[in-house]
Write a protein that holds these residues in place. Structure first.
Motif, PDB file in Angstrom:
ATOM      1  N   ALA A   1       0.828  -1.201   0.000  1.00  0.00           N
ATOM      2  CA  ALA A   1       0.000   0.000   0.000  1.00  0.00           C
ATOM      3  C   ALA A   1       0.867   1.257   0.000  1.00  0.00           C
ATOM      4  N   ARG A   2       1.949   1.213   0.811  1.00  0.00           N
ATOM      5  CA  ARG A   2       2.804   2.390   0.876  1.00  0.00           C
ATOM      6  C   ARG A   2       3.494   2.643  -0.453  1.00  0.00           C
ATOM      7  N   GLN A   3       3.967   1.576  -1.115  1.00  0.00           N
ATOM      8  CA  GLN A   3       4.627   1.745  -2.414  1.00  0.00           C
ATOM      9  C   GLN A   3       3.676   2.315  -3.457  1.00  0.00           C
ATOM     10  N   LEU A   4       2.446   1.789  -3.481  1.00  0.00           N
ATOM     11  CA  LEU A   4       1.443   2.302  -4.421  1.00  0.00           C
ATOM     12  C   LEU A   4       1.123   3.761  -4.125  1.00  0.00           C
ATOM     13  N   THR A   5       1.044   4.082  -2.858  1.00  0.00           N
ATOM     14  CA  THR A   5       0.730   5.459  -2.467  1.00  0.00           C
ATOM     15  C   THR A   5       1.856   6.406  -2.860  1.00  0.00           C
ATOM     16  N   GLU A   6       3.089   6.017  -2.594  1.00  0.00           N
ATOM     17  CA  GLU A   6       4.224   6.868  -2.951  1.00  0.00           C
ATOM     18  C   GLU A   6       4.288   7.095  -4.464  1.00  0.00           C
ATOM     19  N   LYS A   7       3.983   6.054  -5.216  1.00  0.00           N
ATOM     20  CA  LYS A   7       3.970   6.202  -6.674  1.00  0.00           C
ATOM     21  C   LYS A   7       2.863   7.158  -7.117  1.00  0.00           C
ATOM     22  N   ALA A   8       1.707   7.027  -6.494  1.00  0.00           N
ATOM     23  CA  ALA A   8       0.583   7.910  -6.842  1.00  0.00           C
ATOM     24  C   ALA A   8       0.896   9.358  -6.501  1.00  0.00           C
ATOM     25  N   ILE A   9       1.556   9.576  -5.345  1.00  0.00           N
ATOM     26  CA  ILE A   9       1.911  10.946  -4.952  1.00  0.00           C
ATOM     27  C   ILE A   9       2.907  11.530  -5.956  1.00  0.00           C
ATOM     28  N   LYS A  10       3.865  10.723  -6.348  1.00  0.00           N
ATOM     29  CA  LYS A  10       4.875  11.192  -7.298  1.00  0.00           C
ATOM     30  C   LYS A  10       4.262  11.542  -8.639  1.00  0.00           C
ATOM     31  N   GLU A  11       3.277  10.742  -9.070  1.00  0.00           N
ATOM     32  CA  GLU A  11       2.640  10.966 -10.373  1.00  0.00           C
ATOM     33  C   GLU A  11       1.417  11.883 -10.281  1.00  0.00           C
ATOM     34  N   LYS A  12       1.179  12.436  -9.104  1.00  0.00           N
ATOM     35  CA  LYS A  12       0.040  13.335  -8.875  1.00  0.00           C
ATOM     36  C   LYS A  12      -1.289  12.645  -9.194  1.00  0.00           C
ATOM     37  N   HIS A  94      -7.434   0.280   0.643  1.00  0.00           N
ATOM     38  CA  HIS A  94      -7.700   1.645   0.160  1.00  0.00           C
ATOM     39  C   HIS A  94      -7.882   2.613   1.316  1.00  0.00           C
ATOM     40  N   ASP A  95      -8.425   2.114   2.422  1.00  0.00           N
ATOM     41  CA  ASP A  95      -8.591   2.972   3.586  1.00  0.00           C
ATOM     42  C   ASP A  95      -7.225   3.377   4.150  1.00  0.00           C
ATOM     43  N   VAL A  96      -6.311   2.411   4.171  1.00  0.00           N
ATOM     44  CA  VAL A  96      -4.948   2.705   4.610  1.00  0.00           C
ATOM     45  C   VAL A  96      -4.296   3.708   3.676  1.00  0.00           C
ATOM     46  N   MET A  97      -4.444   3.478   2.384  1.00  0.00           N
ATOM     47  CA  MET A  97      -3.847   4.382   1.390  1.00  0.00           C
ATOM     48  C   MET A  97      -4.449   5.780   1.496  1.00  0.00           C
ATOM     49  N   SER A  98      -5.745   5.841   1.797  1.00  0.00           N
ATOM     50  CA  SER A  98      -6.398   7.144   1.935  1.00  0.00           C
ATOM     51  C   SER A  98      -5.825   7.923   3.107  1.00  0.00           C
ATOM     52  N   ARG A  99      -5.525   7.220   4.209  1.00  0.00           N
ATOM     53  CA  ARG A  99      -4.929   7.897   5.366  1.00  0.00           C
ATOM     54  C   ARG A  99      -3.509   8.369   5.061  1.00  0.00           C
ATOM     55  N   LEU A 100      -2.822   7.626   4.200  1.00  0.00           N
ATOM     56  CA  LEU A 100      -1.445   8.002   3.849  1.00  0.00           C
ATOM     57  C   LEU A 100      -1.391   9.278   3.007  1.00  0.00           C
ATOM     58  N   VAL A 101      -2.484   9.580   2.333  1.00  0.00           N
ATOM     59  CA  VAL A 101      -2.487  10.786   1.481  1.00  0.00           C
ATOM     60  C   VAL A 101      -3.361  11.889   2.064  1.00  0.00           C
ATOM     61  N   LYS A 102      -3.666  11.784   3.373  1.00  0.00           N
ATOM     62  CA  LYS A 102      -4.595  12.753   3.952  1.00  0.00           C
ATOM     63  C   LYS A 102      -4.049  14.176   3.934  1.00  0.00           C
ATOM     64  N   ASN A 103      -2.737  14.320   3.840  1.00  0.00           N
ATOM     65  CA  ASN A 103      -2.154  15.660   3.794  1.00  0.00           C
ATOM     66  C   ASN A 103      -1.769  16.091   2.376  1.00  0.00           C
ATOM     67  N   GLU A 104      -2.096  15.258   1.402  1.00  0.00           N
ATOM     68  CA  GLU A 104      -1.766  15.571   0.014  1.00  0.00           C
ATOM     69  C   GLU A 104      -2.914  16.323  -0.659  1.00  0.00           C
ATOM     70  N   MET A 105      -2.578  17.077  -1.674  1.00  0.00           N
ATOM     71  CA  MET A 105      -3.587  17.799  -2.437  1.00  0.00           C
ATOM     72  C   MET A 105      -4.168  16.875  -3.512  1.00  0.00           C
ATOM     73  N   PRO A 106      -5.504  16.747  -3.601  1.00  0.00           N
ATOM     74  CA  PRO A 106      -6.086  15.927  -4.659  1.00  0.00           C
ATOM     75  C   PRO A 106      -5.997  16.651  -6.006  1.00  0.00           C
ATOM     76  N   TYR A 107      -5.617  15.917  -7.024  1.00  0.00           N
ATOM     77  CA  TYR A 107      -5.474  16.518  -8.353  1.00  0.00           C
ATOM     78  C   TYR A 107      -6.679  16.235  -9.250  1.00  0.00           C
ATOM     79  N   PHE A 108      -7.601  15.448  -8.745  1.00  0.00           N
ATOM     80  CA  PHE A 108      -8.825  15.164  -9.497  1.00  0.00           C
ATOM     81  C   PHE A 108      -9.982  15.163  -8.517  1.00  0.00           C
TER      82      PHE A 108
END
Length: 583
Positions: A1-12, A94-108
């Motif tokens: 989950a963390r790897q997928l999240t980090e990739k998503a953050i990098k790719e916005k 997905h719930d875990v991944m959602s918490r990992l991006v709680k401080n990120e800006m959504p791009y969509f």
């Protein structure tokens, strides 16, 4: 989950959804996007239920012997239980991944309403599924007013595809509607005369007349009664002809140089008298007027109608009853819409309304001669997508669906259940037992089913040669008029649902355009098409950013105009000088 999240953050690839859109959520997740959930939304349980319910009603197992719709209750419950168990594990991730991006800006961002987010504070690279200031075409009053400006933008007549409409906001608009009602009344009288005399010519001597000759009540003073009735009918037709001739003269500007004191306008009392005679004529069907002998009036009426038809594209849809549909200007889903055929009742309805709502009514000419399928009225919901307003870029969806009324069509009853095909109204009604069994019980067809229906009746070419191209033109014209009114934010897009009604000649008439069209899988048709159009929307607005030649599903590019360059700012530089004042 963390790897997928980090990739998503990098790719916005961070997204947020507000509303019931499980298809959008699933489509984005498949593409590697991670959801940042709104904190005020229900959590995972609702999402799992949404996904399960959609899968249960919208999809089927090709190896199963059970029909895809509806599934037996036990089978559906079993499938749903298995899906929930599987989705619980998925949603935990997905719930875990959602918490990992709680401080990120959504791009969509996909929301049911634009006001859910602070529209003007969005960053330039944030995508939103709404534009600002679309009321110019997504409200009934906005579309009504702006369509009149169409000739300034396009060499096209709005009356050729949009039933004329008036905003009952001012005395001027109300008077324009009243004048239109009266002109339509006059032309309806001519239509009535022509249609009935054509019928009488094709029939032998009236049996009713022969029977009447043996009726003692008709022997009192037959000559006097017959003369009186013919005099009444002749006067009625004569006045109607004068009104139509005056209207034609106005269109040809013959009234410009005419002295004001030479006009032969009817007085208000004469109009009221003519209106009451018209009501008796078309609504009570006065039998005595059917006995008119064929005279010069028939040929005169036909000639006048031919002239009116040549300059007034809506003559055919006007019918004989002069029915108008009264709508609240900014409401949707058919709420508070009524059909009326008496002008005084229409004006009373608006006049008795209390401020500020009294300024929010529109009245539109009802299409009295719609195309019917098995004696039942229907409309067409057609989707289109705007991905840019400068340059204006319109995508048109190749699939649409028909919505049937639950009742058989009749102009003798103005009940909304007969004349409004909105699913939000019809879903509360039971299908009329007298309705054709060939119609679907859930009251919807795909456009493909409709094309098959036309093909079986030898009119299969009408969809590709008349209906589909005309709907495209109507949408293009409407958007070009609205372009200057919309807040053209870059990186936004919006899916709209346009409603059309077909005339007897297969010609589509644009009724209204809806923002945030419903995506609820309420029938087998919407379960299939609504999911499909959402997935195809993601293809256009997300996939096409990376690959201009990617698959766009059933969307086709309808219109893309050259970009309009904004004029350079040549004003003076302004600044404010001074010192702050502290209290």
């Amino acid at each position: 989950a963390r790897q997928l999240t980090e990739k998503a953050i990098k790719e916005k690839k961070i997204f947020s959804i507000y509303g019931h859109y499980p298809v959008i959520r699933a489509a984005l997740r498949r593409k590697g996007w991670v959801e940042k959930k709104f904190y005020f939304l229900p959590k995972v349980v609702q999402n799992a239920e949404d996904m399960g319910s959609l899968a249960c009603v919208g999809r089927s197992d090709p190896t199963s012997s059970q029909p895809p719709w509806p599934s037996p209750s036990n089978k559906c419950a079993e499938v749903k239980e298995n899906q929930e168990m599987a989705l619980e594990k998925i949603d935990n991730i997905h719930d875990v991944m959602s918490r990992l991006v709680k401080n990120e800006m959504p791009y969509f961002l996909w929301t049911i309403k634009r006001d859910v987010v602070d529209y003007h504070s969005l960053a330039g690279d944030q995508m939103l599924n709404h534009y600002g200031k679309t009321a110019a075409f997504t409200t009934k009053i906005g579309l009504c007013v702006n369509m009149r400006s169409l000739p300034w933008y396009v060499q096209a007549n709005p009356d050729s595809f949009f039933p004329r409409c008036y905003s009952l906001c001012t005395e001027t608009e109300t008077q324009e509607f009243l004048d239109d009602f009266r002109r339509t009344m006059a032309s309806s009288i001519l239509k009535w005369v022509v249609s009935h005399q054509n019928c009488n010519r094709s029939k032998p001597k009236s049996k009713k007349a022969e029977a009447g000759s043996s009726d003692p009540s008709n022997k009192k003073d037959p000559e006097n009664v017959d003369t009186k009735l013919r005099g009444l009918s002749g006067q009625l037709v004569d006045i109607a002809c004068k009104v139509c001739l005056s209207y034609l003269g106005q269109l040809e500007h013959e009234d410009i140089d005419r002295p004001e004191n030479t006009t032969e306008a009817l007085t208000e009392d004469e109009w009221k008298d003519l209106t009451q005679q018209y009501y008796s004529l078309v609504q009570k069907d006065m039998a005595e007027l059917k006995e008119m002998k064929e005279t010069i009036s028939h040929r005169c009426c036909q000639a006048l109608l031919n002239k009116i038809t040549s300059v007034k594209p809506q003559t055919e849809i006007d019918g004989l009853r002069n029915i108008w549909i009264i709508k609240p200007a900014a409401k949707s889903r058919g709420r508070d819409i009524v059909c009326m055929d008496r002008v005084e009742e229409i004006l009373d309805l608006v006049a008795t309304d209390q401020p500020p709502t009294k300024d929010k009514w529109v009245v539109q000419k009802y299409i009295e001669t719609p195309m019917l399928i098995y004696d039942t009225k229907f409309d067409i919901r057609q989707w289109f997508l705007i991905t840019d307003w400068n340059p204006l870029t319109i995508w048109f969806y190749k699939e649409s669906y028909l919505r049937f009324s639950t009742q058989r069509f009749s102009l003798d009853n103005l009940d909304s259940a007969i004349h409004l095909c909105n699913n939000s109204i019809q879903k509360h009604l039971k299908n009329d037992k007298a309705r054709s069994p060939l119609l679907p019980g859930h009251n919807m067809w795909t456009s493909s089913c409709f094309q098959e229906y036309l093909q079986k009746r030898g009119r299969g070419a009408m969809w590709g040669s008349v209906i589909y191209p005309a709907m495209k033109r109507a949408i293009t014209h409407a958007m070009r008029v609205a372009q200057d009114h919309v807040e053209a934010r870059k990186n936004s897009f919006e899916l709209y649902g346009a409603d059309f009604i077909l005339g007897r000649d297969f010609k589509p008439w644009l009724i209204e355009i809806n923002s945030s069209p419903t995506m609820h899988p309420s029938t087998p048709v919407t379960a299939q098409l609504c999911a499909q159009v959402q997935e195809d929307t993601i293809k256009v607005v997300v996939d096409r950013k990376l690959d201009r030649n990617c698959d766009t599903g059933n969307f086709e590019l309808l219109w893309r105009q050259p970009a309009v360059e904004l004029p350079p700012f040549s004003g003076s530089d302004l600044c404010v000088e001074g010192v702050g004042v502290r209290r």
